[in-house]
Scaffold this motif. Sequence first.
Motif, short mmCIF file in Angstrom:
data_model
loop_
_atom_site.label_atom_id
_atom_site.label_comp_id
_atom_site.label_asym_id
_atom_site.label_seq_id
_atom_site.Cartn_x
_atom_site.Cartn_y
_atom_site.Cartn_z
N VAL A 1 0.69 -1.13 0.09
CA VAL A 1 -0.16 -0.04 -0.14
C VAL A 1 0.73 1.25 0.01
N SER A 2 1.91 1.10 0.53
CA SER A 2 3.04 2.30 0.71
C SER A 2 3.40 2.76 -0.70
N ILE A 3 3.37 1.94 -1.59
CA ILE A 3 3.83 2.10 -2.85
C ILE A 3 2.91 2.65 -3.89
N LEU A 4 1.47 2.26 -3.52
CA LEU A 4 0.41 2.02 -4.41
C LEU A 4 -0.77 3.11 -3.92
N THR A 5 -0.96 3.12 -2.63
CA THR A 5 -2.06 3.56 -1.81
C THR A 5 -3.22 2.83 -2.07
N ARG A 6 -4.07 2.67 -0.92
CA ARG A 6 -5.24 1.61 -1.00
C ARG A 6 -6.31 2.09 -1.99
N ALA A 7 -6.56 3.71 -2.02
CA ALA A 7 -7.37 4.14 -3.11
C ALA A 7 -7.01 3.92 -4.80
N GLN A 8 -5.96 3.50 -5.00
CA GLN A 8 -5.34 3.23 -6.31
C GLN A 8 -5.67 1.63 -6.54
N LEU A 9 -5.32 1.06 -5.44
CA LEU A 9 -5.54 -0.46 -5.61
C LEU A 9 -7.01 -0.61 -5.89
N THR A 10 -7.75 -0.22 -4.85
CA THR A 10 -9.21 -0.27 -4.99
C THR A 10 -9.96 0.00 -6.40
N ARG A 11 -9.55 1.23 -7.11
CA ARG A 11 -9.82 1.74 -8.23
C ARG A 11 -9.36 0.83 -9.43
N SER B 1 2.76 12.36 15.63
CA SER B 1 3.78 11.62 15.36
C SER B 1 3.35 10.47 14.42
N LEU B 2 4.18 9.69 13.60
CA LEU B 2 3.79 8.83 12.58
C LEU B 2 3.92 7.59 13.39
N HIS B 3 2.70 6.48 13.20
CA HIS B 3 2.62 5.16 13.49
C HIS B 3 4.07 4.44 13.34
N PRO B 4 4.42 3.43 14.38
CA PRO B 4 5.80 2.75 13.99
C PRO B 4 5.61 1.77 12.83
N ALA B 5 4.33 1.41 12.51
CA ALA B 5 4.18 0.44 11.37
C ALA B 5 4.48 1.19 10.31
N ASP B 6 4.10 2.55 10.01
CA ASP B 6 4.34 3.43 8.97
C ASP B 6 5.90 3.61 8.67
N LEU B 7 6.73 3.94 9.78
CA LEU B 7 7.84 4.19 9.89
C LEU B 7 8.77 2.77 9.41
N GLU C 1 20.26 11.40 -4.58
CA GLU C 1 19.35 12.07 -4.23
C GLU C 1 17.97 11.06 -4.86
N HIS C 2 16.79 10.88 -4.09
CA HIS C 2 15.87 10.33 -4.29
C HIS C 2 14.61 10.90 -3.78
N TRP C 3 13.64 11.23 -5.02
CA TRP C 3 12.25 11.76 -4.63
C TRP C 3 11.07 10.84 -5.00
N THR C 4 10.32 10.37 -4.03
CA THR C 4 9.54 9.46 -4.31
C THR C 4 8.27 9.77 -3.48
N PRO C 5 7.15 9.28 -4.05
CA PRO C 5 5.87 9.49 -3.35
C PRO C 5 5.62 8.23 -2.43
N VAL C 6 5.38 8.25 -1.34
CA VAL C 6 5.11 7.17 -0.22
C VAL C 6 3.49 7.23 0.41
N CYS C 7 2.96 6.12 0.28
CA CYS C 7 1.72 6.12 1.33
C CYS C 7 2.03 5.79 2.60
N PHE C 8 1.50 6.41 3.56
CA PHE C 8 1.63 5.83 5.04
C PHE C 8 0.29 5.46 5.56
N ASP D 1 -4.19 6.32 4.12
CA ASP D 1 -3.93 5.11 3.26
C ASP D 1 -4.69 5.46 1.83
N GLN D 2 -5.11 6.72 1.70
CA GLN D 2 -5.79 7.17 0.37
C GLN D 2 -4.98 7.89 -0.35
N GLY D 3 -3.83 8.36 0.22
CA GLY D 3 -3.08 9.41 -0.71
C GLY D 3 -1.43 9.49 -0.36
#
Length: 385
Positions: free
Chosen positions: A78-88, A173-179, A195-202, A207-209
């Motif tokens: 989900v961190s790579i795609l988001t739940r919204a994208q998976l569902t769609r 604070s972010l949840h440990p599972a997200d970290l 240097e890397h610039w990447t979208p990540v879903c937490f 989980d939607q964006g």
Amino acid sequence: PIYTRYGSESQLSTLMSAVQAIVSSFGDMSDPVRSLNVGQQTIVFYTNGPLYLLAASDRGDPEELLRNELQLLHSQIVSILTRAQLTRIFEQRSSFDLRQLLGGTEGILDQLVDRLDVDFGFALGSLDTLWMRYQLRERIGKTVLARRPRELLYAMVVSDMKLVTLVRPRKHSLHPADLHVLFNMATCRVFASGEHWTPVCFPRFNDQGFLHVYISYVTPRVALVLVSADRDSFAALAQCRAHVCEDLAHDDMLQRLDDAAAQRALHPRELGMRGVLQLYYRDKVLVQHFGTRFADSVADEQQRRIVNAYKRLRLHMASGQKPLRIVYCRRSFETVLAWQSSAFELYAAIAPEISVKNMIRLVNAVLEWIKKEEDHLFVVNAPSY
């Protein structure tokens, strides 16, 4: 199949067809399948949205443990795609091959599965921390905070899944599972240079964006991870990294940071207590933990057995109506102990010749040592804004 840790997806097509039939048949009865026992193997299922995940083990792993690990693997996807994208995607095309979108991320997923097998830290649900001098950790945190651009939400300094310091908003604070999924990604080999610039879903955060993550190694062993909600903030975060490196270059701070990261985890003998083969300590308030490495006499297979015993004892302590305080298991090669209070959890492997009475004395001495070293073991006062 879209991913397997062992073997080839193409060779598992027949098996996956059978799995899908089993999951679907139970789903029709409004009673989702949770696990199957086939000979010595336990097969655990986890269904979330359009994805079916399963784990098979012949080591007697508890069902709950395997399902927790599948949930973390799902979070990484989900961190790579988001739940919204998976569902769609699957609403539009139910037969879509998700490997088209996951291509190139197999190393991240493989690394997570391998770590789940040997690292007890994931089961603890807390953050591993790098042992270092408090003054050095504090200086690094204050430097990152001082150079924070307005676009920055979170900043973390990480070495091989171990947290050095983090900067966060004062009220969130972010949840440990997200970290965990973020650190697993950041420590993957593909991010080791440049240097890397990447979208990540937490997933626990939203989980939607996506948020947007800047990853760059400031020393060969230490990464600076910067998180922003602004997709156009790469330049600001890159400049932040440059300023932080410039500030830390004074007084050899970067070199001292890399030296701390280069050190192996503490050896049990460095605690000054004979008979400890390995231990983990989790601070419930900080939601952080640290673990020693294994004594030199402990072979790889015994290490896996001890870690598996930790996981079982942790589940056992929480399984009753009233949580247990101390549980231990004596075996021919070691005694494995779990001890918890309102403030901590401790898991230790002790040499088998040590009596129960002396084992309790030994663990009490370990707790005293941890209290004395707390500032060096944990991120006690994380900078916030």
